[in-house]
Design a protein around this motif. Structure first.
Motif, PDB file in Angstrom:
ATOM      1  N   ILE A   1       0.837  -1.203   0.000  1.00  0.00           N
ATOM      2  CA  ILE A   1       0.000   0.000   0.000  1.00  0.00           C
ATOM      3  C   ILE A   1       0.870   1.251   0.000  1.00  0.00           C
ATOM      4  O   ILE A   1       0.654   2.163  -0.785  1.00  0.00           O
ATOM      5  CB  ILE A   1      -0.945   0.000   1.222  1.00  0.00           C
ATOM      6  CG1 ILE A   1      -1.932  -1.164   1.107  1.00  0.00           C
ATOM      7  CG2 ILE A   1      -1.687   1.327   1.337  1.00  0.00           C
ATOM      8  CD1 ILE A   1      -2.805  -1.353   2.320  1.00  0.00           C
ATOM      9  N   ALA A   2       1.833   1.284   0.890  1.00  0.00           N
ATOM     10  CA  ALA A   2       2.766   2.420   0.971  1.00  0.00           C
ATOM     11  C   ALA A   2       4.099   1.862   1.467  1.00  0.00           C
ATOM     12  O   ALA A   2       4.329   1.768   2.673  1.00  0.00           O
ATOM     13  CB  ALA A   2       2.238   3.496   1.903  1.00  0.00           C
ATOM     14  N   THR A   3       4.955   1.501   0.519  1.00  0.00           N
ATOM     15  CA  THR A   3       6.214   0.852   0.891  1.00  0.00           C
ATOM     16  C   THR A   3       7.090   1.748   1.757  1.00  0.00           C
ATOM     17  O   THR A   3       7.771   1.267   2.651  1.00  0.00           O
ATOM     18  CB  THR A   3       6.996   0.403  -0.362  1.00  0.00           C
ATOM     19  OG1 THR A   3       7.185   1.522  -1.221  1.00  0.00           O
ATOM     20  CG2 THR A   3       6.250  -0.691  -1.105  1.00  0.00           C
ATOM     21  N   ASP A   4       7.047   3.051   1.512  1.00  0.00           N
ATOM     22  CA  ASP A   4       7.861   3.970   2.311  1.00  0.00           C
ATOM     23  C   ASP A   4       7.385   4.031   3.763  1.00  0.00           C
ATOM     24  O   ASP A   4       8.123   4.454   4.648  1.00  0.00           O
ATOM     25  CB  ASP A   4       7.881   5.369   1.693  1.00  0.00           C
ATOM     26  CG  ASP A   4       6.496   5.990   1.596  1.00  0.00           C
ATOM     27  OD1 ASP A   4       5.512   5.250   1.385  1.00  0.00           O
ATOM     28  OD2 ASP A   4       6.388   7.224   1.744  1.00  0.00           O
ATOM     29  N   GLN A   5       6.149   3.604   4.017  1.00  0.00           N
ATOM     30  CA  GLN A   5       5.578   3.589   5.368  1.00  0.00           C
ATOM     31  C   GLN A   5       5.608   2.191   5.989  1.00  0.00           C
ATOM     32  O   GLN A   5       5.089   1.992   7.084  1.00  0.00           O
ATOM     33  CB  GLN A   5       4.132   4.075   5.324  1.00  0.00           C
ATOM     34  CG  GLN A   5       3.985   5.538   5.040  1.00  0.00           C
ATOM     35  CD  GLN A   5       4.448   6.352   6.230  1.00  0.00           C
ATOM     36  OE1 GLN A   5       3.973   6.174   7.345  1.00  0.00           O
ATOM     37  NE2 GLN A   5       5.398   7.243   6.005  1.00  0.00           N
ATOM     38  N   GLY A   6       6.163   1.220   5.275  1.00  0.00           N
ATOM     39  CA  GLY A   6       6.218  -0.151   5.785  1.00  0.00           C
ATOM     40  C   GLY A   6       4.926  -0.920   5.578  1.00  0.00           C
ATOM     41  O   GLY A   6       4.802  -2.047   6.045  1.00  0.00           O
ATOM     42  N   LEU A   7       3.952  -0.329   4.897  1.00  0.00           N
ATOM     43  CA  LEU A   7       2.688  -1.015   4.611  1.00  0.00           C
ATOM     44  C   LEU A   7       2.890  -1.883   3.374  1.00  0.00           C
ATOM     45  O   LEU A   7       2.552  -1.509   2.250  1.00  0.00           O
ATOM     46  CB  LEU A   7       1.554  -0.013   4.405  1.00  0.00           C
ATOM     47  CG  LEU A   7       1.091   0.705   5.666  1.00  0.00           C
ATOM     48  CD1 LEU A   7       0.131   1.827   5.330  1.00  0.00           C
ATOM     49  CD2 LEU A   7       0.450  -0.279   6.633  1.00  0.00           C
ATOM     50  N   VAL A   8       3.482  -3.048   3.612  1.00  0.00           N
ATOM     51  CA  VAL A   8       3.885  -3.942   2.527  1.00  0.00           C
ATOM     52  C   VAL A   8       3.301  -5.335   2.728  1.00  0.00           C
ATOM     53  O   VAL A   8       2.930  -5.719   3.846  1.00  0.00           O
ATOM     54  CB  VAL A   8       5.419  -4.038   2.426  1.00  0.00           C
ATOM     55  CG1 VAL A   8       6.028  -2.684   2.078  1.00  0.00           C
ATOM     56  CG2 VAL A   8       6.028  -4.575   3.706  1.00  0.00           C
TER      57      VAL A   8
ATOM     58  N   ASP B   1       2.581  -5.193  14.327  1.00  0.00           N
ATOM     59  CA  ASP B   1       3.583  -5.613  15.307  1.00  0.00           C
ATOM     60  C   ASP B   1       4.691  -4.573  15.428  1.00  0.00           C
ATOM     61  O   ASP B   1       5.141  -4.259  16.527  1.00  0.00           O
ATOM     62  CB  ASP B   1       4.189  -6.965  14.914  1.00  0.00           C
ATOM     63  CG  ASP B   1       3.167  -8.095  14.935  1.00  0.00           C
ATOM     64  OD1 ASP B   1       2.035  -7.880  15.434  1.00  0.00           O
ATOM     65  OD2 ASP B   1       3.496  -9.195  14.461  1.00  0.00           O
ATOM     66  N   ASP B   2       5.134  -4.069  14.294  1.00  0.00           N
ATOM     67  CA  ASP B   2       6.123  -3.002  14.271  1.00  0.00           C
ATOM     68  C   ASP B   2       5.342  -1.690  14.311  1.00  0.00           C
ATOM     69  O   ASP B   2       4.714  -1.295  13.327  1.00  0.00           O
ATOM     70  CB  ASP B   2       6.964  -3.095  12.994  1.00  0.00           C
ATOM     71  CG  ASP B   2       8.017  -2.006  12.875  1.00  0.00           C
ATOM     72  OD1 ASP B   2       7.953  -1.010  13.634  1.00  0.00           O
ATOM     73  OD2 ASP B   2       8.903  -2.148  12.017  1.00  0.00           O
ATOM     74  N   ARG B   3       5.351  -1.019  15.433  1.00  0.00           N
ATOM     75  CA  ARG B   3       4.527   0.186  15.643  1.00  0.00           C
ATOM     76  C   ARG B   3       4.949   1.368  14.760  1.00  0.00           C
ATOM     77  O   ARG B   3       4.244   2.362  14.688  1.00  0.00           O
ATOM     78  CB  ARG B   3       4.551   0.589  17.112  1.00  0.00           C
ATOM     79  CG  ARG B   3       4.007  -0.485  18.052  1.00  0.00           C
ATOM     80  CD  ARG B   3       2.610  -0.913  17.726  1.00  0.00           C
ATOM     81  NE  ARG B   3       1.687   0.082  18.255  1.00  0.00           N
ATOM     82  CZ  ARG B   3       0.396   0.101  18.012  1.00  0.00           C
ATOM     83  NH1 ARG B   3      -0.145  -0.795  17.243  1.00  0.00           N
ATOM     84  NH2 ARG B   3      -0.367   1.023  18.526  1.00  0.00           N
ATOM     85  N   SER B   4       6.100   1.254  14.072  1.00  0.00           N
ATOM     86  CA  SER B   4       6.512   2.339  13.173  1.00  0.00           C
ATOM     87  C   SER B   4       5.842   2.230  11.799  1.00  0.00           C
ATOM     88  O   SER B   4       5.921   3.153  10.999  1.00  0.00           O
ATOM     89  CB  SER B   4       8.035   2.344  13.008  1.00  0.00           C
ATOM     90  OG  SER B   4       8.461   1.189  12.306  1.00  0.00           O
ATOM     91  N   ILE B   5       5.152   1.146  11.538  1.00  0.00           N
ATOM     92  CA  ILE B   5       4.498   0.937  10.245  1.00  0.00           C
ATOM     93  C   ILE B   5       3.268   1.838  10.118  1.00  0.00           C
ATOM     94  O   ILE B   5       2.449   1.916  11.024  1.00  0.00           O
ATOM     95  CB  ILE B   5       4.097  -0.545  10.065  1.00  0.00           C
ATOM     96  CG1 ILE B   5       5.345  -1.402   9.866  1.00  0.00           C
ATOM     97  CG2 ILE B   5       3.130  -0.736   8.910  1.00  0.00           C
ATOM     98  CD1 ILE B   5       5.062  -2.883   9.769  1.00  0.00           C
TER      99      ILE B   5
END
Length: 152
Positions: free
Chosen positions: A49-56, A82-86
């Motif tokens: 969805i947004a690779t730069d945001q970790g939404l992969v 799980d990774d709260r930075s995503i």
């Protein structure tokens, strides 16, 4: 806890669409025809969805809340990854979870062009080793043949 069932929206130029709904979701661009989730369901994102945001594809988390609106019914699924930075840019601050909306995928089946619209999520209580290769896990349970191992 209430389980929710989301049936995809399948659009075709044909009037009898049921004959054009693939039994295997892989034939429909990978989006599930029916998705069963509830609050607390372990889910995996199945789209970038947004690779730069970790939404992969492969990002894991839990369903926090399902949001509704009057006009369209279910509008989004809030996921705590799980990774709260995503997904910081997609964060719903009321619930401190990432808002996942429906995606559409065009595909061809039996010579017809169709579009499936569904949440790009799948239940992920268990995953294949292929799907999780490259991630770091704090604990795992593995089953190989008749052997069950727990690693903490």
């Amino acid at each position: 806890m209430t389980e929710h069932q989301f049936t995809s929206v399948n659009v075709s130029e044909s009037e009898n669409i049921n004959q054009f709904i693939p039994k295997d979701d892989r034939d429909a661009g990978g989006l599930p025809n029916i998705l069963h989730v509830s609050r607390g369901t372990r889910v995996m994102l199945i789209r970038n969805i947004a690779t730069d945001q970790g939404l992969v594809n492969g990002a894991l988390g839990f369903v926090e809340k399902i949001l509704y609106n009057d006009e369209y019914g279910v509008s989004s699924v809030l996921v705590s990854f799980d990774d709260r930075s995503i997904g910081k840019l997609f964060l719903n601050s009321d619930y401190n979870a990432v808002e996942i909306t429906k995606n559409s995928q065009e595909f061809y089946y039996h010579g017809h062009s169709l579009v499936r619209t569904q949440f790009p999520l799948m239940p992920a209580w268990a995953c294949t080793i292929h799907k999780v290769q490259g991630i770091t896990c704090e604990r795992i349970v593995e089953s190989v043949g008749n052997t069950l191992s727990v690693h903490l």
